[in-house]
Design an enzyme around this catalytic site. Structure first.
Site, short mmCIF file in Angstrom:
data_model
loop_
_atom_site.label_atom_id
_atom_site.label_comp_id
_atom_site.label_asym_id
_atom_site.label_seq_id
_atom_site.Cartn_x
_atom_site.Cartn_y
_atom_site.Cartn_z
N HIS A 44 -29.44 0.66 -42.59
CA HIS A 44 -29.56 0.97 -41.17
C HIS A 44 -29.33 -0.24 -40.28
O HIS A 44 -29.25 -0.10 -39.05
CB HIS A 44 -30.91 1.62 -40.87
CG HIS A 44 -30.81 2.75 -39.89
ND1 HIS A 44 -31.75 3.74 -39.77
CD2 HIS A 44 -29.87 3.04 -38.95
CE1 HIS A 44 -31.40 4.59 -38.82
NE2 HIS A 44 -30.27 4.18 -38.30
N ASP A 67 -35.55 9.18 -38.54
CA ASP A 67 -35.85 8.20 -39.59
C ASP A 67 -37.32 8.32 -39.97
O ASP A 67 -38.16 8.67 -39.13
CB ASP A 67 -35.56 6.80 -39.05
CG ASP A 67 -35.35 5.74 -40.12
OD1 ASP A 67 -35.99 5.83 -41.18
OD2 ASP A 67 -34.57 4.80 -39.86
N HIS A 69 -38.78 5.60 -40.68
CA HIS A 69 -39.21 4.28 -40.24
C HIS A 69 -38.73 4.00 -38.82
O HIS A 69 -37.67 4.49 -38.40
CB HIS A 69 -38.64 3.20 -41.18
CG HIS A 69 -38.84 3.50 -42.63
ND1 HIS A 69 -37.93 4.22 -43.37
CD2 HIS A 69 -39.86 3.18 -43.47
CE1 HIS A 69 -38.37 4.34 -44.61
NE2 HIS A 69 -39.54 3.72 -44.70
N ASP A 71 -37.91 0.93 -37.63
CA ASP A 71 -36.86 -0.10 -37.68
C ASP A 71 -36.82 -0.94 -36.41
O ASP A 71 -35.75 -1.32 -35.93
CB ASP A 71 -35.48 0.55 -37.91
CG ASP A 71 -35.36 1.21 -39.27
OD1 ASP A 71 -36.20 0.93 -40.14
OD2 ASP A 71 -34.42 2.00 -39.46
N HIS A 84 -32.55 -4.30 -42.19
CA HIS A 84 -32.51 -2.85 -41.99
C HIS A 84 -33.83 -2.33 -41.42
O HIS A 84 -33.91 -1.16 -41.03
CB HIS A 84 -32.12 -2.11 -43.27
CG HIS A 84 -33.08 -2.28 -44.41
ND1 HIS A 84 -34.29 -1.64 -44.47
CD2 HIS A 84 -32.99 -3.01 -45.56
CE1 HIS A 84 -34.90 -1.95 -45.60
NE2 HIS A 84 -34.14 -2.79 -46.27
N ASP A 175 -31.00 8.45 -40.48
CA ASP A 175 -31.29 7.88 -41.80
C ASP A 175 -31.64 9.04 -42.74
O ASP A 175 -32.53 9.83 -42.43
CB ASP A 175 -32.46 6.91 -41.67
CG ASP A 175 -32.72 6.10 -42.94
OD1 ASP A 175 -32.59 6.66 -44.05
OD2 ASP A 175 -33.07 4.91 -42.82
N ASP A 177 -33.37 9.10 -45.21
CA ASP A 177 -34.76 9.12 -45.66
C ASP A 177 -35.70 9.81 -44.68
O ASP A 177 -36.90 9.93 -44.94
CB ASP A 177 -35.26 7.73 -46.04
CG ASP A 177 -35.54 6.80 -44.85
OD1 ASP A 177 -35.74 7.27 -43.72
OD2 ASP A 177 -35.57 5.56 -45.07
N GLU A 220 -28.07 5.01 -45.27
CA GLU A 220 -29.04 4.88 -46.36
C GLU A 220 -28.83 5.88 -47.49
O GLU A 220 -29.74 6.10 -48.30
CB GLU A 220 -30.48 4.97 -45.83
CG GLU A 220 -30.84 3.87 -44.83
CD GLU A 220 -31.04 2.49 -45.45
OE1 GLU A 220 -30.97 2.37 -46.69
OE2 GLU A 220 -31.27 1.52 -44.70
#
Length: 273
Positions: A44, A67, A69, A71, A84, A175, A177, A220
């Protein structure tokens, strides 16, 4: 090739910075030529170049970050030093005085206001990131929020927050994830309790329906981290579905337009021909 030594704990800054500078130029040229763009990652950190290049052509853009996260670590708050986990910090104007000069990134300056960003799907946020989210008043929806409100309401609030003042280009940074690891296992930092397939596709359908999607990142997806062929295939296929949905593929089925239902007479004439 010179060794890319860490700087203030940040890993591989010159390599990542150089790659993002090249990407920013490519994205800027493509958007300037009138294209809708899909950027495939990679981790990312590539969003630094993707969103920056987009902003060169569309300085009034808004950013939807899907996401697990946030980030948004700065080099000083990052527990790992991995870039990332820091891309959004490079973008935000409000963090300009918190960001040291990192080798490889002299080409970019902050360009995004915190009010022009919405997160969806958060469930693994570091202490420094949580402070930034709260202190800057950034609009975000954790998985708990999605459970509580439902994905329809989340998207209504997201789009109202970003577009109520004016229509403007949307940058979607997705992302893989963000999805639950049962759906997307071949990724670097999976976190349990993520989006379902239906929630993820609803997000992209609603963004497509605005008619304002300009650039999309899909990041990702990492086949090297899949435990077997099935895990790799499931993750890659999910990424394809997200991209296709963002660009207009409908869950009502792929079909062409039909102006009217043929009559028996029409069908008979077609058979004679």
């Amino acid at each position: 090739m010179d060794i890319d030594e860490p700087y203030m704990g940040v890993k591989s800054p010159r390599s990542v910075g150089g790659a993002n500078m090249m990407l920013a130029g490519a994205v800027s040229r493509a958007v300037g030529a009138g294209h809708t763009l899909v950027m495939l990652g990679g981790d990312h950190s590539l969003a630094i170049g993707s969103v920056s290049g987009h902003a060169q052509q569309c300085p009034d853009l808004c950013l939807i970050w899907v996401d697990a996260h946030a980030d948004v670590n700065t080099p000083m708050t990052s527990p790992s030093g991995n870039l990332h986990g820091q891309p959004v910090a490079f973008m935000l104007k409000e963090l300009q005085d918190k960001m040291p000069e990192i080798p490889g990134f002299s080409w970019t300056k902050p360009f995004l206001s915190s009010r022009d960003l919405v997160y969806i799907g958060l469930r693994d946020v570091d202490a420094g990131e949580h402070h930034i989210l709260k202190n800057l008043g950034i609009q975000y929806f954790s998985m708990r929020d999605i459970d509580r409100l439902g994905i329809q309401r989340v998207m209504e609030v997201t789009l109202d927050h970003l577009l109520s003042r004016k229509s403007r280009p949307i940058h979607l940074s997705f992302d893989i994830d963000a999805f639950d690891p049962l759906l997307a296992p071949a990724t670097g930092t999976p976190v349990n309790g993520g989006l379902t397939y239906r929630e993820g596709i609803y997000i992209t359908e609603e963004i497509h329906n605005t008619g304002l999607l300009s650039v999309m990142d899909m990041v990702e997806v990492n086949p090297l981290l899949g435990a077997n062929h099935e895990a790799i295939q499931a993750t890659a296929s999910l990424a394809v579905d997200v991209i296709a949905s963002s660009l207009g593929q409908s869950r009502e089925g792929a079909h062409g337009a039909m102006d009217e239902i043929p009559t028996d007479k029409d069908e008979t004439e077609q058979l004679r021909l």
